[in-house]
Motif scaffolding. Structure first.
Motif, short mmCIF file in Angstrom:
data_model
loop_
_atom_site.label_atom_id
_atom_site.label_comp_id
_atom_site.label_asym_id
_atom_site.label_seq_id
_atom_site.Cartn_x
_atom_site.Cartn_y
_atom_site.Cartn_z
N VAL A 159 0.82 -1.22 0.00
CA VAL A 159 0.00 0.00 0.00
C VAL A 159 0.85 1.27 0.00
N ASN A 160 2.01 1.21 0.64
CA ASN A 160 2.84 2.41 0.70
C ASN A 160 3.44 2.78 -0.66
N ALA A 161 3.40 1.84 -1.60
CA ALA A 161 3.90 2.12 -2.95
C ALA A 161 2.94 3.02 -3.72
N LEU A 162 1.76 3.27 -3.17
CA LEU A 162 0.79 4.15 -3.84
C LEU A 162 1.35 5.56 -4.01
N VAL A 163 2.23 5.97 -3.11
CA VAL A 163 2.85 7.29 -3.17
C VAL A 163 4.29 7.15 -3.64
N ASP A 164 4.72 8.08 -4.47
CA ASP A 164 6.04 8.03 -5.08
C ASP A 164 7.11 8.52 -4.11
N PHE A 165 7.66 7.58 -3.32
CA PHE A 165 8.73 7.92 -2.39
C PHE A 165 10.07 7.87 -3.12
N LEU A 203 -3.71 -0.44 -8.00
CA LEU A 203 -4.56 -0.55 -6.82
C LEU A 203 -6.01 -0.23 -7.15
N ALA A 204 -6.23 0.72 -8.06
CA ALA A 204 -7.60 1.04 -8.50
C ALA A 204 -8.23 -0.18 -9.15
N ARG A 205 -7.45 -0.87 -9.95
CA ARG A 205 -7.96 -2.07 -10.63
C ARG A 205 -8.24 -3.18 -9.61
N ALA A 206 -7.36 -3.33 -8.63
CA ALA A 206 -7.57 -4.34 -7.59
C ALA A 206 -8.85 -4.08 -6.81
N LEU A 207 -9.09 -2.82 -6.47
CA LEU A 207 -10.31 -2.46 -5.74
C LEU A 207 -11.55 -2.67 -6.59
N THR A 208 -11.45 -2.31 -7.85
CA THR A 208 -12.59 -2.47 -8.76
C THR A 208 -12.97 -3.93 -8.90
N LEU A 209 -12.00 -4.78 -9.13
CA LEU A 209 -12.27 -6.20 -9.29
C LEU A 209 -12.77 -6.83 -8.00
N TYR A 210 -12.20 -6.39 -6.88
CA TYR A 210 -12.58 -6.97 -5.59
C TYR A 210 -14.03 -6.63 -5.23
N THR A 211 -14.45 -5.42 -5.54
CA THR A 211 -15.79 -4.98 -5.14
C THR A 211 -16.87 -5.32 -6.16
N SER A 212 -16.48 -5.71 -7.37
CA SER A 212 -17.47 -5.98 -8.42
C SER A 212 -18.28 -7.22 -8.10
N HIS A 213 -19.56 -7.18 -8.44
CA HIS A 213 -20.47 -8.31 -8.29
C HIS A 213 -20.60 -8.79 -6.85
N ASN A 247 3.41 12.75 -4.44
CA ASN A 247 2.47 12.47 -5.52
C ASN A 247 2.17 10.99 -5.65
N PHE A 248 1.10 10.70 -6.40
CA PHE A 248 0.79 9.33 -6.73
C PHE A 248 1.94 8.70 -7.51
N ASN A 249 2.23 7.42 -7.23
CA ASN A 249 2.99 6.60 -8.16
C ASN A 249 1.93 6.09 -9.15
N GLU A 250 1.90 6.66 -10.33
CA GLU A 250 0.77 6.44 -11.23
C GLU A 250 0.56 4.98 -11.60
N ARG A 251 1.65 4.24 -11.80
CA ARG A 251 1.48 2.83 -12.16
C ARG A 251 0.85 2.06 -11.00
N GLN A 252 1.29 2.35 -9.78
CA GLN A 252 0.72 1.70 -8.60
C GLN A 252 -0.71 2.18 -8.35
N PRO A 308 9.20 -0.11 -4.09
CA PRO A 308 9.08 -0.53 -5.49
C PRO A 308 7.68 -1.04 -5.83
N GLY A 309 7.05 -1.73 -4.89
CA GLY A 309 5.68 -2.19 -5.10
C GLY A 309 5.54 -3.38 -6.01
#
Length: 357
Positions: free
Chosen positions: A115-121, A135-145, A126-131, A244-245
């Motif tokens: 989770v800490n990889a969400l921010v670009d240390f 994570l957005a995709r992981a949340l979307t898939l986890y909550t779907s259906h 700022n956001f680490n855009e790839r992470q 690195p994430g």
């Protein structure tokens, strides 16, 4: 008259004797009760010490397995002895345990989302855009259906998580749905935004938008927290910390694998998952030594996972050792990092955290 007085004296003496006997009996019963209580307490202390020592021994056995593994290979996967319950049971059967039973479970911490990889240390602003996308995709898939997770605002969670982790010190919120300390200070009870890397995953249950159903799970479905880790910190070339994430594709669970795949390809995750475990008799059928081995899984030939998201090795592990004795048990969980001593050149495991339950 003298006979009457003598009879009275004998009666008084009898009463005194009976009273003394009653007192002595009561004292004897109390001493017996206390003795039994102290014996039980002593036995309980003995059992707890036995359990603690046995579980601790289990942690050190697991660390020895991990060191041996690192000396033999640079690849870490579910195909290795440390990840195989049967192999662990065989090893434990060869090691005498004075009393009780010992169980071990070793998991790769890089099979989880950092989770800490969400921010670009190390800047931490700022956001680490790839992470962020991952994570957005992981949340979307986890909550779907899942009707229990209807109404979850994914971007609110992501923005609030970023505000919780970043180092802007409450200057501004992220987007229109983030949250800094002024939001949390109005809650009952109030608390502050961390504004730094998350030290414990449990802390994420406090961020805006995170619900108990999402974080802890409902029924038999594990919560999102089961697929997250706060560990993964490393030093960059300048000696500053970063996250690195990268996910170990050789050990990641199905929901994490699905999130790694490009949009529209998540249905191929079971194919990759099963491919890793396929056996010919007692031998694994496929080597997981290439970072693109997933392309050999059925239907995945044209699939491409960003190499910046995945790895095939790890030095971070979670070890759970459970000792059982009589009717009691104790579990010790340790997070360890394999490291090579710069002077001796030997591999060791350094304990990052140790929890007794």
């Amino acid at each position: 008259m003298r006979t009457h007085v003598a009879a009275n004296n004998r009666g008084i003496a009898l009463l005194i004797t009976l009273s003394v006997i009653s007192v002595l009996l009561a004292a004897a019963f109390e001493i017996n009760r206390r003795s039994r209580s102290e014996l039980a307490a002593t036995a309980a202390i003995r059992d707890r010490l036995t359990l603690a020592h046995t579980a601790s021994a289990g942690i050190h056995i697991a660390m020895a397995m991990l060191v041996k593994d690192r000396q033999e290979t640079n690849v870490d996967s579910i195909q290795e002895d440390w990840a195989d319950p049967e192999k662990i049971s065989e090893l434990l059967a060869e090691i005498p345990v004075d009393e009780g039973k010992l169980g071990l479970v070793i998991t790769d911490e890089l099979s989880r989302i950092q989770v800490n990889a969400l921010v670009d240390f190390p800047d931490g602003l700022n956001f680490n855009e790839r992470q962020h996308q991952f994570l957005a995709r992981a949340l979307t898939l986890y909550t779907s259906h899942d009707e229990n997770l209807e109404g979850i605002e994914i971007q609110t969670i992501l923005n609030s998580l970023k505000d919780w982790i970043d180092s802007k010190d409450d200057d501004t919120i992220t987007g229109v749905s983030g949250a800094e300390s002024d939001y949390y200070e109005d809650l009952d009870p109030p608390y502050f935004c961390r504004n730094g890397p998350v030290p414990l995953i449990a802390e994420l249950s406090r961020i805006q938008g995170m619900t108990p159903e999402l974080f802890y799970g409902v029924g038999e479905k594990p919560g999102l927290s089961a697929f997250l880790t706060e560990f993964g910190q490393e030093k960059n070339t300048e000696g500053k910390f970063t996250y690195p994430g990268k996910i170990n594709i050789n050990t990641a669970e199905l929901p994490v694998l699905a999130a790694l795949l490009p949009t529209g390809s998540e249905d191929l995750a079971p194919s990759i998952y099963d491919f890793r475990q396929e056996k010919t008799e007692d031998t694994y059928a496929h080597a997981l030594t290439s970072q693109t081995w997933y392309k050999d899984a059925p239907g995945c030939g044209d699939l491409t996972i960003s190499p910046e998201l995945i790895t095939i090795s790890s030095d971070l592990f979670r070890i759970s050792a459970t000792a059982a004795f009589s009717d009691t048990s104790q579990t010790v969980t340790a997070w360890v990092k394999r490291e090579k001593d710069s002077k001796s050149g030997k591999w060791t495991c350094r304990v990052l955290r140790w929890i007794t339950e």
